[in-house]
Design an enzyme around this catalytic site. Structure first.
Site, mmCIF file in Angstrom:
data_model
loop_
_atom_site.group_PDB
_atom_site.id
_atom_site.type_symbol
_atom_site.label_atom_id
_atom_site.label_comp_id
_atom_site.label_asym_id
_atom_site.label_seq_id
_atom_site.Cartn_x
_atom_site.Cartn_y
_atom_site.Cartn_z
ATOM 1 N N ILE A 19 0.834 -1.203 0.000
ATOM 2 C CA ILE A 19 0.000 0.000 0.000
ATOM 3 C C ILE A 19 0.870 1.254 0.000
ATOM 4 C CG2 ILE A 19 -1.583 1.328 1.474
ATOM 5 C CD1 ILE A 19 -2.944 -1.357 2.180
ATOM 6 N N VAL A 66 10.135 2.368 12.286
ATOM 7 C CA VAL A 66 9.181 3.262 12.954
ATOM 8 C C VAL A 66 8.834 2.810 14.378
ATOM 9 C CG1 VAL A 66 8.142 4.127 10.821
ATOM 10 C CG2 VAL A 66 7.125 2.142 11.972
ATOM 11 N N ASN A 92 1.693 4.707 7.463
ATOM 12 C CA ASN A 92 1.228 3.474 6.806
ATOM 13 C C ASN A 92 1.932 2.214 7.316
ATOM 14 O OD1 ASN A 92 0.330 1.720 4.350
ATOM 15 N ND2 ASN A 92 2.568 1.753 4.198
ATOM 16 N N TYR A 157 -4.258 -7.029 16.637
ATOM 17 C CA TYR A 157 -4.220 -6.246 15.387
ATOM 18 C C TYR A 157 -5.464 -5.371 15.263
ATOM 19 C CZ TYR A 157 -4.066 -5.107 10.388
ATOM 20 O OH TYR A 157 -4.060 -4.433 9.184
ATOM 21 N N LYS A 161 -5.831 -1.183 15.113
ATOM 22 C CA LYS A 161 -6.443 -0.479 13.977
ATOM 23 C C LYS A 161 -7.665 0.336 14.413
ATOM 24 C CE LYS A 161 -3.433 -1.539 10.967
ATOM 25 N NZ LYS A 161 -2.649 -0.503 10.280
ATOM 26 N N ILE A 190 -6.397 -5.639 0.206
ATOM 27 C CA ILE A 190 -5.572 -5.088 -0.874
ATOM 28 C C ILE A 190 -4.459 -6.109 -1.109
ATOM 29 C CG2 ILE A 190 -4.173 -3.132 -1.643
ATOM 30 C CD1 ILE A 190 -6.982 -2.208 -0.822
ATOM 31 N N THR A 192 -1.149 -7.303 -1.452
ATOM 32 C CA THR A 192 0.183 -6.760 -1.175
ATOM 33 C C THR A 192 1.080 -7.913 -0.713
ATOM 34 O OG1 THR A 192 -0.273 -6.425 1.171
ATOM 35 C CG2 THR A 192 -0.843 -4.596 -0.312
ATOM 36 N N LEU A 194 2.229 -8.337 2.177
ATOM 37 C CA LEU A 194 1.730 -8.761 3.490
ATOM 38 C C LEU A 194 0.593 -9.774 3.323
ATOM 39 C CD1 LEU A 194 1.512 -8.494 6.613
ATOM 40 C CD2 LEU A 194 0.027 -6.533 6.254
HETATM 41 N N1 LIG Z 1 -2.990 -5.361 2.574
HETATM 42 C C1 LIG Z 1 -4.184 -5.260 3.142
HETATM 43 O O1 LIG Z 1 -5.132 -5.941 2.736
HETATM 44 C C2 LIG Z 1 -4.401 -4.292 4.278
HETATM 45 C C3 LIG Z 1 -5.708 -4.141 4.747
HETATM 46 C C4 LIG Z 1 -5.952 -3.246 5.779
HETATM 47 C C5 LIG Z 1 -4.914 -2.514 6.324
HETATM 48 N N2 LIG Z 1 -3.645 -2.678 5.859
HETATM 49 C C6 LIG Z 1 -2.601 -1.853 6.476
HETATM 50 O O2 LIG Z 1 -1.884 -1.176 5.464
HETATM 51 C C7 LIG Z 1 -0.546 -0.958 5.891
HETATM 52 C C8 LIG Z 1 0.406 -1.498 4.834
HETATM 53 O O3 LIG Z 1 0.136 -2.875 4.650
HETATM 54 P P1 LIG Z 1 0.693 -3.696 3.392
HETATM 55 O O4 LIG Z 1 -0.278 -4.783 3.143
HETATM 56 O O5 LIG Z 1 1.072 -2.778 2.298
HETATM 57 O O6 LIG Z 1 2.019 -4.344 4.074
HETATM 58 P P2 LIG Z 1 3.401 -4.844 3.411
HETATM 59 O O7 LIG Z 1 4.011 -5.760 4.415
HETATM 60 O O8 LIG Z 1 3.165 -5.361 2.056
HETATM 61 O O9 LIG Z 1 4.274 -3.507 3.367
HETATM 62 C C9 LIG Z 1 4.567 -2.880 4.600
HETATM 63 C C10 LIG Z 1 5.611 -1.808 4.446
HETATM 64 O O10 LIG Z 1 5.902 -1.298 5.761
HETATM 65 C C11 LIG Z 1 7.285 -1.432 6.020
HETATM 66 N N3 LIG Z 1 7.512 -1.685 7.437
HETATM 67 C C12 LIG Z 1 7.121 -2.747 8.191
HETATM 68 N N4 LIG Z 1 7.572 -2.624 9.448
HETATM 69 C C13 LIG Z 1 8.256 -1.453 9.491
HETATM 70 C C14 LIG Z 1 8.958 -0.768 10.508
HETATM 71 N N5 LIG Z 1 9.067 -1.262 11.756
HETATM 72 N N6 LIG Z 1 9.547 0.417 10.210
HETATM 73 C C15 LIG Z 1 9.450 0.930 8.956
HETATM 74 N N7 LIG Z 1 8.794 0.332 7.955
HETATM 75 C C16 LIG Z 1 8.212 -0.853 8.224
HETATM 76 C C17 LIG Z 1 7.752 -2.570 5.135
HETATM 77 O O11 LIG Z 1 9.152 -2.479 4.892
HETATM 78 C C18 LIG Z 1 6.926 -2.304 3.871
HETATM 79 O O12 LIG Z 1 7.497 -1.271 3.112
HETATM 80 C C19 LIG Z 1 -0.406 -1.640 7.257
HETATM 81 O O13 LIG Z 1 -0.567 -0.662 8.267
HETATM 82 C C20 LIG Z 1 -1.556 -2.634 7.259
HETATM 83 O O14 LIG Z 1 -1.995 -2.929 8.564
HETATM 84 C C21 LIG Z 1 -3.366 -3.562 4.857
#
Ligand SMILES: NC(=O)c1ccc[n+]([C@@H]2O[C@H](COP(=O)([O-])OP(=O)(O)OC[C@H]3O[C@@H](n4cnc5c(N)ncnc54)[C@H](O)[C@@H]3O)[C@@H](O)[C@H]2O)c1
Length: 264
Positions: A19, A66, A92, A157, A161, A190, A192, A194
């Site tokens: 994302i 972070v 994010n 989790y 959120k 989404i 990704t 993750l």
């Molecule tokens: N993918 C989904 O379906 C979905 C749905 C709802 C919410 N989210 C939220 O969206 C956000 C991004 O999720 P995503 O699916 O893109 O995840 P992802 O794991 O694909 O990407 C996460 C990103 O965050 C970075 N990251 C992780 N831990 C970190 C840290 N300690 N310090 C700095 N950077 C860090 C990773 O390097 C990566 O760039 C998250 O907060 C997740 O909870 C995702």
């Protein structure tokens, strides 16, 4: 096409993948100068090189964890040293641990997740706000649909959120006196890295992804680009919105489904 966020300065945490990567791309494509961070370096450096090869230098990657307050301070200081000001902070970076029930989850696991998913958003806001106030900027917090509707075997989790949505509203109230808007986005599914990692931990990853797609009325998962466009909308166009939670869910929260887990 006109550039919708020309010369605005944006910080995106967790911007090397998923994302966050979609958000970095869309802001860069719309003329913004973006500083993004992730914990590792290789994926972030590759994205930085790719985006800067297209013309002007429009983004900088910084390695930053972070969950560490000093790293967040460095991220904000680096952005101001590099570009002079901050218009938008996108919180994010976060993680969804593998699903497990409450009675086998430790307090330490919960505390670590609170630190990564929630306190980091608070601290990034804390250190960026003095600059955002100067520019009447805005904060976008990436929450999750499950913060509102709940999710099986994921109490910590879901709690992080849900708290992001509440904190967004509280900060929107406080920062209104400075004309700083604070909003959040709640993605549903989404696709990704993750999501793919979580699917890979199930007995049948392809079936898990299919089920994920069918959870939306729209019959598919959302994309990284659609996540970026939602963030750009809040930053550039939604100038009369503060404290809102934008559902980016393909209608996943609507209609009845087969939800009972009670054995027959
Ligand atoms: N993918 C989904 O379906 C979905 C749905 C709802 C919410 N989210 C939220 O969206 C956000 C991004 O999720 P995503 O699916 O893109 O995840 P992802 O794991 O694909 O990407 C996460 C990103 O965050 C970075 N990251 C992780 N831990 C970190 C840290 N300690 N310090 C700095 N950077 C860090 C990773 O390097 C990566 O760039 C998250 O907060 C997740 O909870 C995702």
């Amino acid at each position: 096409m006109s550039l919708r966020y020309l010369d605005k300065v944006v910080i995106v945490t967790g911007g090397s993948k998923g994302i966050g990567r979609g958000i970095v791309r869309v802001f860069v494509e719309n003329g913004a100068k973006v500083v993004f961070c992730a914990r590792g370096a290789s994926a972030g450096e590759a994205l930085e090189a790719e985006l800067n090869s297209k013309g002007r230098v429009s983004c900088k990657f910084m390695s930053c964890d972070v969950s560490k307050e000093e790293d967040i301070k460095r991220l904000v200081a680096f952005t101001v040293e590099t570009y002079g000001y901050i218009d938008c902070l996108v919180n994010n970076a976060g993680w969804h641990p593998p699903h497990k029930p409450t009675d086998v989850t430790t307090a330490e696991e919960f505390r670590d997740l609170l630190n990564l998913n929630l306190i980091s958003y608070f601290l990034a806001a804390k250190y960026a706000l003095p600059y955002l106030r100067q520019r009447q900027g805005n904060i976008i917090n990436v929450s999750s649909l499950v913060g509102t509707i709940g999710q099986k075997d994921a109490a910590p989790y879901v709690a992080t959120k849900g708290a992001i949505i509440s904190m967004t509203k509280a900060m929107a109230v406080d920062e209104s006196r400075f004309n700083v808007r604070v909003n959040c986005i709640s993605p549903g599914n989404i696709l990704t890295p993750l999501w793919e990692d979580l699917a890979a931990q199930t007995p049948d990853a392809a079936a898990a992804i299919k089920e994920g797609e069918n959870s939306q009325l729209l019959g598919r998962m959302g994309t990284e680009e659609e996540s970026g466009l939602a963030a750009l909308y809040l930053a550039a166009d939604a100038t009369f919105c503060t404290g809102i939670d934008l559902l980016l869910s393909g209608g996943a929260e609507l209609n009845y489904g087969f939800k009972s887990q009670i054995p027959p």
